[in-house]
Design an enzyme around this catalytic site. Structure first.
Site, PDB file in Angstrom:
ATOM      1  N   ARG A   8     -28.987-151.060 -18.543  1.00 24.38           N
ATOM      2  CA  ARG A   8     -29.425-152.350 -19.077  1.00 24.38           C
ATOM      3  C   ARG A   8     -29.424-153.474 -18.054  1.00 24.38           C
ATOM      4  O   ARG A   8     -29.880-154.579 -18.350  1.00 24.38           O
ATOM      5  CB  ARG A   8     -28.559-152.734 -20.266  1.00 24.38           C
ATOM      6  CG  ARG A   8     -27.067-152.922 -19.966  1.00 24.38           C
ATOM      7  CD  ARG A   8     -26.313-153.100 -21.263  1.00 24.38           C
ATOM      8  NE  ARG A   8     -24.869-153.244 -21.095  1.00 24.38           N
ATOM      9  CZ  ARG A   8     -24.031-153.306 -22.131  1.00 24.38           C
ATOM     10  NH1 ARG A   8     -24.495-153.236 -23.365  1.00 24.38           N
ATOM     11  NH2 ARG A   8     -22.737-153.435 -21.925  1.00 24.38           N
TER      12      ARG A   8
ATOM     13  N   GLU B 218     -22.694-158.262  -7.909  1.00 22.16           N
ATOM     14  CA  GLU B 218     -22.973-158.564  -9.317  1.00 22.16           C
ATOM     15  C   GLU B 218     -23.913-159.766  -9.335  1.00 22.16           C
ATOM     16  O   GLU B 218     -23.501-160.887  -9.040  1.00 22.16           O
ATOM     17  CB  GLU B 218     -21.676-158.881 -10.075  1.00 22.16           C
ATOM     18  CG  GLU B 218     -20.710-157.715 -10.179  1.00 22.16           C
ATOM     19  CD  GLU B 218     -21.074-156.731 -11.270  1.00 22.16           C
ATOM     20  OE1 GLU B 218     -22.052-156.994 -12.003  1.00 22.16           O
ATOM     21  OE2 GLU B 218     -20.378-155.703 -11.398  1.00 22.16           O
TER      22      GLU B 218
END
Length: 416
Positions: free
Chosen positions: A178, A378
């Protein structure tokens, strides 16, 4: 030209047909102050179906942190009542997940061809790997390093000018299905390499002196599933013995403190570590390739989302790596470089203390193999959109991330 431009109408239904529709679902952010708050969230998670976005699991919640999670429409009132009755401070990040999903795409009218500024499905990415290789034979070669559980080829692009015994940097995207901005970045990196080689001095030097092994999508089966069935799917799509629950978390499946902390032995959990280290065909293929090329690989970069962080080992333990000071200084400088373009603020540090403890991660595993420059990126954002980062932010996210990647690359090149 028009013969090659087939326009299709893309709506949520067509992008994710016959699957989850997410109407009325919300994403909450809860401020966690102490152990009592953590216990309350454990209680909530045991009675309601909660999809944790950050951290990945209820077991990873720490005091003095924020917790983001998705709640199904039928549980909204009960969850809100629970939070209010227990005086947990919270806000609603996403009021209707379906609306945000529909807005993720810039336009409902899309070309079927590949675009670096849009999210591409696996069929398009697979075709792109072939095309970009054939168009740039002096810079790119493509190999399949294995197959997924469902039989999809795992393609790896080797980017660099041919030469003997060149050092290399390994970069992968698409571990968690995702996290679409991750997949987009690896494609963008290849774009920049192709477009700027011979024109921009740093990239030209990099590709002359280094090879980049770029793995555009590791968890291909899961990624396909996010396009066809469930946009919020995270894990692989392998079957598990004795249960109907599907998939393993590929970033809990490496032999680095495997399944000791921040990972689950329950196949139904999002952080399921698998039946054994490297039980997944995808993680085994990646690990085998790195082991077979360990003498040349000098850095390992793995791209995820979200939270705007640059992390380095360790995550499976609170111990610090031998070259902690060097990694900390390098991450600090890379974060500073990234911010020069759009002012995007990142944090940095060892995984366990900076975000949460998590065993079985690829960055820790790579470091323990002797690759001393090992980082997890991230990417955007910090929760406003979470995993549903709009396409309008792809270019800016990739551009700023390129600055950090190039900074790290330049450092590695100077410290071979």
């Amino acid at each position: 030209m028009l013969a090659f431009l087939i326009l299709v109408t893309v709506t949520l239904a067509s992008a994710h047909h016959s699957g989850e529709h997410f109407e009325g679902e919300k994403v909450f952010r809860v401020n966690v102050e102490d152990e009592n708050d953590i216990s309350l969230l454990h209680e909530l998670a045991s009675t309601r179906q909660i999809d944790f976005w950050k951290p990945d699991s209820v077991t990873q919640i720490k005091p003095h942190s924020t917790v983001d999670f998705r709640v199904k429409a039928e549980d909204i009132l009960a969850v809100e009542d629970f939070l209010e009755q227990n005086e947990l401070q919270y806000e609603v990040l996403i009021n209707n997940l379906r609306s945000v999903l529909e807005a993720q795409f810039d336009s409902r009218v899309r070309t079927t061809g590949h675009s670096y500024e849009k999210y591409n499905n696996w069929e398009t990415i697979e075709a792109w790997t072939k095309q970009v290789t054939s168009e740039n034979p002096d810079l790119i070669s493509r190999t399949a390093i294995g197959t997924t559980f469902l039989g999809n080829n795992i393609y790896l692009l080797k980017v660099g000018k041919p030469g003997p015994n060149k050092p290399a940097i390994f970069m992968d995207c698409g571990f968690h299905a995702r996290e679409w901005i991750s997949h987009a970045f690896c494609q963008w990196f290849v774009r920049e390499a192709v477009l700027t080689y011979g024109y921009e001095s740093h990239m030209t030097e990099f590709l002359n002196k280094l090879d980049f092994y770029v793995l555009p999508v590791l968890n291909i089966d899961g990624y396909i599933y996010t396009w066809t069935k469930n946009r919020m799917w995270r894990k692989t799509r392998s079957t598990n013995a004795g249960t109907t629950c599907i998939g393993t978390d590929p970033n809990r499946n490496f032999d680095a403190g495997w399944c000791t902390t921040g990972a689950s032995t329950d196949p139904c959990d999002e952080t399921y570590c698998g039946s054994a280290a490297e039980s997944e065909k995808e993680t085994k293929a990646l690990a085998d390739f790195i082991r077979n090329n360990l003498s040349s690989i000098k850095a390992y970069l793995t791209i995820h989302s979200y939270s705007q962080m640059i992390l380095y080992p360790y995550s499976y333990d609170y111990k610090l790596p031998e070259n902690n000071a060097e990694l900390n200084n390098l991450a600090k400088a890379a974060v500073k470089e990234l911010a020069t373009l759009y002012g995007t603020k990142y944090t940095y540090g060892p995984g366990a203390t900076t975000i949460y403890p998590a065993a079985g991660g690829s960055d820790d595993w790579a470091y323990d193999q002797g690759i001393k420059y090992s980082f997890t990126f991230e990417l955007r954002d910090k929760g406003r959109y979470g995993f549903i980062l709009p396409e309008s932010q792809i270019q800016a996210t990739c551009e700023e991330t390129m600055l950090a990647i190039k900074y790290v690359t330049n450092y590695v090149l100077g410290h071979l």
